[in-house]
Design a protein around this motif. Structure first.
Motif, short mmCIF file in Angstrom:
data_model
loop_
_atom_site.label_atom_id
_atom_site.label_comp_id
_atom_site.label_asym_id
_atom_site.label_seq_id
_atom_site.Cartn_x
_atom_site.Cartn_y
_atom_site.Cartn_z
N GLU C 86 -48.31 18.29 -51.82
CA GLU C 86 -47.63 17.64 -50.70
C GLU C 86 -48.07 16.18 -50.64
N ARG C 87 -47.08 15.29 -50.71
CA ARG C 87 -47.38 13.87 -50.59
C ARG C 87 -46.46 13.25 -49.56
N LEU C 88 -46.91 12.15 -48.99
CA LEU C 88 -46.14 11.44 -47.97
C LEU C 88 -44.72 11.17 -48.48
N ALA C 89 -43.73 11.54 -47.68
CA ALA C 89 -42.35 11.39 -48.10
C ALA C 89 -41.74 10.12 -47.52
N ALA C 90 -40.74 9.61 -48.21
CA ALA C 90 -39.98 8.48 -47.68
C ALA C 90 -39.00 9.04 -46.65
N HIS C 91 -39.52 9.32 -45.48
CA HIS C 91 -38.77 10.04 -44.47
C HIS C 91 -39.27 9.56 -43.10
N PRO C 92 -38.38 9.44 -42.13
CA PRO C 92 -38.82 8.92 -40.82
C PRO C 92 -39.91 9.76 -40.15
N SER C 93 -40.05 11.00 -40.57
CA SER C 93 -41.02 11.86 -39.89
C SER C 93 -42.46 11.50 -40.24
N GLY C 94 -42.65 10.88 -41.41
CA GLY C 94 -44.00 10.61 -41.85
C GLY C 94 -44.73 11.85 -42.31
N LEU C 95 -43.97 12.92 -42.61
CA LEU C 95 -44.57 14.17 -43.05
C LEU C 95 -44.58 14.22 -44.58
N PRO C 96 -45.42 15.07 -45.13
CA PRO C 96 -45.45 15.16 -46.59
C PRO C 96 -44.39 16.12 -47.12
N THR C 97 -44.11 15.98 -48.41
CA THR C 97 -43.17 16.88 -49.06
C THR C 97 -43.70 17.18 -50.47
N LEU C 98 -43.32 18.31 -51.01
CA LEU C 98 -43.84 18.72 -52.32
C LEU C 98 -43.40 17.73 -53.39
N SER C 99 -44.36 17.15 -54.07
CA SER C 99 -44.05 16.09 -55.03
C SER C 99 -44.81 16.33 -56.33
N VAL C 100 -44.21 15.83 -57.41
CA VAL C 100 -44.88 15.87 -58.71
C VAL C 100 -45.53 14.51 -58.92
N VAL C 101 -46.85 14.52 -59.07
CA VAL C 101 -47.55 13.25 -59.26
C VAL C 101 -47.80 13.07 -60.75
N ILE C 102 -47.28 11.96 -61.26
CA ILE C 102 -47.39 11.72 -62.71
C ILE C 102 -48.19 10.46 -62.97
N GLU C 103 -49.16 10.60 -63.88
CA GLU C 103 -49.89 9.41 -64.29
C GLU C 103 -49.20 8.87 -65.54
N MET C 332 -29.15 -1.19 -39.91
CA MET C 332 -28.38 -0.40 -38.95
C MET C 332 -28.76 1.07 -38.99
N MET C 333 -28.97 1.60 -40.19
CA MET C 333 -29.20 3.04 -40.30
C MET C 333 -30.52 3.39 -40.98
N GLY C 334 -31.31 2.39 -41.29
CA GLY C 334 -32.54 2.66 -42.01
C GLY C 334 -33.63 3.18 -41.10
N PHE C 335 -34.83 3.29 -41.66
CA PHE C 335 -35.96 3.76 -40.86
C PHE C 335 -37.24 3.12 -41.37
N ASP C 336 -38.27 3.17 -40.58
CA ASP C 336 -39.57 2.62 -40.98
C ASP C 336 -40.15 3.47 -42.10
N MET C 337 -40.55 2.84 -43.19
CA MET C 337 -41.27 3.60 -44.22
C MET C 337 -42.60 4.01 -43.60
N PRO C 338 -42.95 5.30 -43.74
CA PRO C 338 -44.15 5.77 -43.03
C PRO C 338 -45.45 5.23 -43.61
N GLY C 339 -45.40 4.64 -44.79
CA GLY C 339 -46.64 4.10 -45.35
C GLY C 339 -46.38 3.51 -46.72
N LEU C 340 -47.33 2.78 -47.23
CA LEU C 340 -47.16 2.13 -48.53
C LEU C 340 -47.23 3.14 -49.68
N ASP C 341 -47.70 4.35 -49.38
CA ASP C 341 -47.79 5.36 -50.43
C ASP C 341 -46.49 6.12 -50.60
N ALA C 342 -45.57 5.94 -49.67
CA ALA C 342 -44.30 6.64 -49.78
C ALA C 342 -43.54 6.08 -50.98
N PRO C 343 -42.91 6.97 -51.75
CA PRO C 343 -42.26 6.51 -52.98
C PRO C 343 -40.80 6.11 -52.77
#
Lengths: 339, 180, 566
Positions: C86-103, C332-343
């Motif tokens: 679960e990583r921070l999602a690009a979503h107005p909720s600021g909640l995490p979502t299941l993500s694949v982290v790739i180096e 008009m329809m955007g939202f605040d990015m919940p953090g700099l870690d959001a992809p």
């Protein structure tokens, strides 16, 4: 929580801006009054404004709303000015105070303040005062009298009972009384021939006031502060009924032009029925509201016991707004063919 | 005099017939009020109201036996809705309002006794005798009825946390006083 | 001359687009680490196809669509999967979502790309290809495109509308894409055209983008298609699918209908572009054009790998000092990015660095004065003032009567509101409350049904048991003539008693085991207990002792009942 919500951009509009524009639109009429009656009209406006702001401040304090925000929105001043202009010039100062205070405290704040009042506060004040003090509210000066500012002030503050020239009737009232006294023998044309009272269209001097309201109203329309639906349908209702009766019997009924330019028609059309809070909000509803208000105002002023009918007709229609709105909801995007 | 009596009698006959017809025509099967109350209750079937399930509680409310404030899972909102429906006074909840929960079985400790399976009012626990049991989370109503019967205390309740799919936009709140 | 239609309402906000169109699209560098959320489209959440530790190559599928309305997700570059979490999602909720982290390994190594000649494939195969390539609506709605590529069975497809209007202020990603990659877009539209078989293809572009219009006209000519490129008046939200369809075809699609039911379908230009890349080059959707603009020194459009954290884009845009947050989407329809870690995700068309000067903090909300400006501005001809009234009062039934769900949340009403009421916010609140209630209702209904089924079953079992007992009793009454009662009695009792005792013993043993296990587990956090806590524990333990007894009794009862079933 850092709460922000889209849209992040907003138009440069505010309640304050709207109210200030309405006040600006009243300036031409105030100018005409000033020219015809002298500075007494400013005294009347000042009393009304001071009372409105004081009453508003007290009520805001009582309900614990931010004073700076709501006092500055200008809505109380609009109500005050409308009352000052709708009341007879040189009405006793306390009558203005009572009217404005009643409008702000009862008609506005007891119903929840800005945006919540089901009735037009200025018209509530007018109705309350004309019912409670019918003699004072019918004591209109003629606009061509020559009395000094000092005399005006003296009348207003009860030092002088009345001036000779205050014959106590508006042109509308004069016409109604003359017709009644004539018992069908005197024609409207003959009565209106007295241009000292009736001027060219709707009352000596008063027609200029009406024209000034019209000018201010058109400016508001051009600035998109008010729409065309309400004023046009109100005037339409007035013209339709007065025109029909005039065509049927020109001897007993004055022309639509007379009715447009006398009494509170223009003030009502552009500044009273256009009050958004207590009026209908749908396009169709606005047309119904305005037209019916025009009709009823005409009926009251011609057949009723009061000199003018704008206040009562508007209040009656205010009562019907929820019903009108309920039945005139416009069809939405994509659903126009349905139901 | 006679006509008046006749007219009244005729009126009574007509009205009586209409009422009789209506009672046949619009006969209602069962008690619709119970259904309406039941629809408001959260269906956790937890028995915290003192009745064995939501329907019995709904029946008791409809009968006037039970108060409307005895359903903790329904919360104050439920009380308000019931008060609205029944025209009764809103009362504070009889118990503490709890957030929504789900039962979790510690599978290391479970001995497969099936007691919780039998306790579950909505058949949300699966498992056979001597086999490990588990809670089907999507069916669990959070009633806690399975917690007590477990002889090895391997069931605990967990708060359901908001995820991205169940997240809700909040009611807009502005500090209106701050400006003054 | 093509005659256009109008939609009611709409607003004309300042566009702020000029800054970001001065430079061509540039490729953003590959970040060290990418966070690729699995759920980047409308529909089901794709399930991961890789595990932590796996090596992936650029374009490799890492998330498989889980049903028809769902879309695949791919590795944006080559590297190693370091986690699926679960990583921070690009979503107005600021909640995490299941993500694949790739180096990223820096080699940017492609999988084997397989271009296909889609003309030889069945339409169904093309749709599957698009789904597996992760092609979704890149205008911001991210609806899986393959699911929109089927014409209604009973309505002929008349118009295919291609959306290049891009009405949101600040945004210019579609503008630049049309200017630079017009031919690929036109070829992509060709795929959609072949699948849908419309009578006409209309490309709508707002008339404030003359360069894009010219580029698209040239591209259409170059490819040799007969698509019509049409300049539409600049009026927000002309780029809303329903508004653009209205302007170009005169058709109005209510919330209750789907566009194919009216013989029309709409795609974004960027979607057409990615569809062509996927089919003709075998390149799945792993990047997109993002406008980085606002309070920055370098407003520009970049081709950004999906999964690039916002943090890695900050150096590209060089935000000015007073930047206070980043907005994803338009103003008009955007939202605040919940953090700099959001992809960056497929829905990210624009990132606006915001400052109090660009987006002033919201003015205090005043009461509604029913001026009706919102109703005049609403492109869906709703009555926002009424909706607001009901949403505010939590009267959600009424909001639905006043067509809440026809609201597209375009923000026109909030934009014009003199009382500065966050109307859209109220409508979103009402919508999500209604959805939550519907979910709850569904759950409650399911629970009720299961409860009733269970009660029925118990009743039935009880009845069956009573019947069996009655039969047995009848048999016993009949039995004595054949069998002596005193020998029968222990014969039936004895074997029944034994398993019962055995079970009890088993339970006791298990409890003992469990107790021991618990004892081993317990002492974890009991070291630093306060006196009060210790006391509480002692009390609980004391309460437990008497509880064991009745439980055992009821256990035995239940066991007996079970035995009888057997």
């Amino acid at each position: 929580m850092n709460f922000t919500s889209p849209p992040y951009l907003t138009q440069n509009v505010s309640v304050r801006r709207i109210m200030l524009q309405v006040l600006a639109a009243l300036l031409p009429a105030i100018g005409v009054y000033l020219w015809l009656l002298g500075p007494i009209v400013l005294v009347q406006l000042a009393i009304a404004t001071a009372t409105a702001l004081a009453a508003e401040a007290v009520m805001l304090k009582l309900v614990d709303k931010p004073l700076g925000l709501f006092l500055g929105d200008g809505s109380a001043i609009v109500t005050a000015w409308l009352i000052a202009l709708a009341f007879p010039p040189m009405a006793p100062w306390w009558l203005i105070v009572v009217g404005v205070a009643f409008a702000i405290v009862v008609a506005k704040h007891l119903y929840g303040g800005l945006g919540q009042n089901p009735f037009n506060p200025a018209m509530i004040a007018f109705a309350v005062c004309i019912v409670s003090f019918p003699a004072l509210m019918s004591r209109w000066p003629s606009l061509n009298m020559d009395a000094s500012f000092a005399d005006h002030v003296a009348v207003m503050f009860g030092q002088l009972p009345r001036l000779d020239a205050m014959n106590g009737a508006t042109p509308l009232d004069t016409l109604k009384t003359a017709l009644k006294l004539g018992e069908g023998q005197v024609s409207v044309g003959a009565i209106l021939a007295d241009t000292r009272i009736f001027g060219r269209m709707g009352g000596h001097g008063w027609e200029w006031v009406a024209a000034a309201y019209l000018a201010g109203g058109l400016w508001l329309w051009q600035r998109k502060v008010i729409g065309w639906h309400l004023p046009l349908s109100f005037l339409g209702g007035m013209v339709a009924l007065s025109g029909a009766l005039w065509l049927w019997n020109p001897a007993q009924f004055a022309s639509p032009l007379f009715h447009l330019f006398s009494g509170g028609t223009m003030l009502g059309a552009f500044f009273i029925v256009t009050d958004p809070v207590s009026g209908s909000t749908t396009p169709k509803g606005k047309l119904i509201f305005g037209f019916a208000a025009g009709l009823i105002a005409y009926l009251i002023r011609v057949f009723g016991g009061y000199p003018d009918g704008v206040a009562f007709s508007v209040l009656l229609l205010n009562l019907c707004v929820p019903l009108i709105d309920l039945y005139t909801q416009p069809p939405i995007f994509g659903m126009k063919g349905e139901k | 005099m006679i006509t008046a009596i006749l007219i009244m009698a005729l009126g009574a006959v007509i009205l009586g017939a209409a009422l009789g017809y209506a009672s046949v025509k619009f006969k209602v099967q069962g008690n619709p009020l119970v259904e309406k109350i039941d629809a408001i209750l959260p269906q956790t079937q937890c028995g915290q109201c003192g009745y064995p399930g939501c329907k019995p509680y709904a029946e008791a409310i409809a009968e006037g036996e039970a108060d409307i404030n005895r359903c903790p899972p329904g919360g104050m909102e439920g009380v308000r809705k019931l008060a609205d429906l029944l025209g009764r006074e809103v009362k504070p909840l009889d118990a503490e309002e709890k957030p929504k929960q789900v039962a979790i079985i510690d599978e290391q400790l479970c001995i497969g006794c099936t007691l919780c399976v039998q306790a579950c009012p909505v058949d949300a626990i699966v498992g056979a005798a001597k086999q490990m049991h588990t809670v089907v989370a999507s069916l669990c109503t959070g009633c806690e009825l399975c917690v007590k019967p477990c002889p090895v205390e391997c069931i605990h309740m967990e708060r359901i946390v908001e995820n991205i799919d169940t997240w809700k936009w909040k009611y807009p709140v502005f500090e209106i006083k701050r400006v003054a | 001359m093509f005659s256009l239609f109008k939609f009611k309402g709409g607003i004309k906000p300042p566009t702020y687009k000029a800054d970001s169109v001065r430079f061509p699209i540039a490729a953003a560098p590959v970040p060290a680490q990418l966070i690729v959320p699995l759920h980047q489209s409308i529909g089901g959440q794709p399930h991961p196809l890789v595990q932590a530790g796996d090596r992936v190559r650029k374009g490799q599928r890492i998330g498989a669509p889980d049903k028809w309305i769902s879309s695949a997700v791919h590795a944006p570059t080559s590297g190693t999967v370091i986690a699926i979490e679960e990583r921070l999602a690009a979503h107005p909720s600021g909640l995490p979502t299941l993500s694949v982290v790739i180096e990223a390994d820096g080699r940017d190594e492609w999988i084997k790309r397989q271009p296909v000649d889609y003309g030889r494939l069945e339409p169904e195969q093309v749709r599957e290809l698009l789904r597996d390539a992760g092609v979704v609506g890149l205008g911001g709605a991210v609806f899986p495109s393959h699911a929109k590529l089927t014409a209604a069975s009973d309505v002929p497809m008349e118009e295919l509308v291609i959306n290049g209007a891009e009405c949101e202020p600040f945004m210019s990603c579609d503008d630049l894409l049309m200017r630079e990659r017009g031919e690929d877009i036109v070829r992509g539209i060709g795929i959609f055209r072949d699948l849908l078989q419309p009578k006409r293809v209309l490309i709508g572009i707002e008339d404030n983008k003359p360069e894009a219009i010219a580029a698209m006209q040239a591209a259409v000519k170059a490819v040799g298609e007969n698509f019509e490129v049409i300049a539409v008046p600049t009026l927000y939200p002309a780029g809303g699918a329903k508004q653009l369809i209205r302007v170009l075809t005169g058709k109005e699609i209510p919330a209750s209908k789907r566009s194919p039911d009216l013989g029309v379908q709409c795609f974004n230009v960027a979607t057409a572009y990615t569809a062509w890349r996927a089919i003709a080059f075998g390149e799945p959707v792993i990047s997109r054009i993002v406008t980085l603009t606002g309070n920055v020194a370098q407003p520009r459009n970049w081709e950004v790998l999906l999964g690039t954290p916002l943090r890695d884009l900050v150096p590209l845009m060089q935000p000015k000092a007073d930047t206070n947050r980043y907005v994803m989407g338009g103003p008009m329809m955007g939202f605040d990015m919940p953090g700099l870690d959001a992809p960056i995700v497929k829905a990210t068309n624009c990132i606006i660095a915001s400052s109090p000067a660009i987006f002033p903090p919201p003015a205090p909300e005043m009461p509604c004065i029913r001026c009706g400006a919102c109703a005049e501005a609403c492109p869906h001809e709703l009555q926002p003032l009424e909706l607001y009234w009901f949403a505010r009062a939590h009267n959600f039934g009424k909001t639905q009567e006043y067509n809440l769900f026809d609201c597209i949340e375009c923000g026109c009403c909030s934009y014009v509101c003199p009382s500065r009421i966050p109307l859209v916010q109220y409508f979103r609140f009402a919508k999500s409350e209604i959805w939550a209630r519907e979910r709850e209702k569904e759950n409650a209904d399911a629970a009720r049904e299961r409860f009733e089924l269970r009660n029925e079953r118990e009743e039935r079992e009880k009845a069956e048991k009573a019947e069996r007992l009655a039969k047995a009793a009848a048999a016993r009454v009949a039995a004595p003539t054949q069998q002596p009662a005193d020998t029968g009695q222990p014969a039936t009792e004895q074997p029944a008693f034994d398993p019962d005792a055995a079970k009890k013993a088993a339970i006791a043993a298990a409890m003992e085991r469990a107790r021991k296990q618990r004892e081993q587990v317990k002492p974890k956090n009991t070291d630093e207990l306060t006196v009060a806590q210790r006391k509480e524990i002692a009390e609980i333990e004391a309460r437990r002792v008497p509880l064991q007894e009745p439980q055992n009794a009821s256990n035995a009862e239940i066991q007996r009942a079970q035995r009888e079933e057997e």
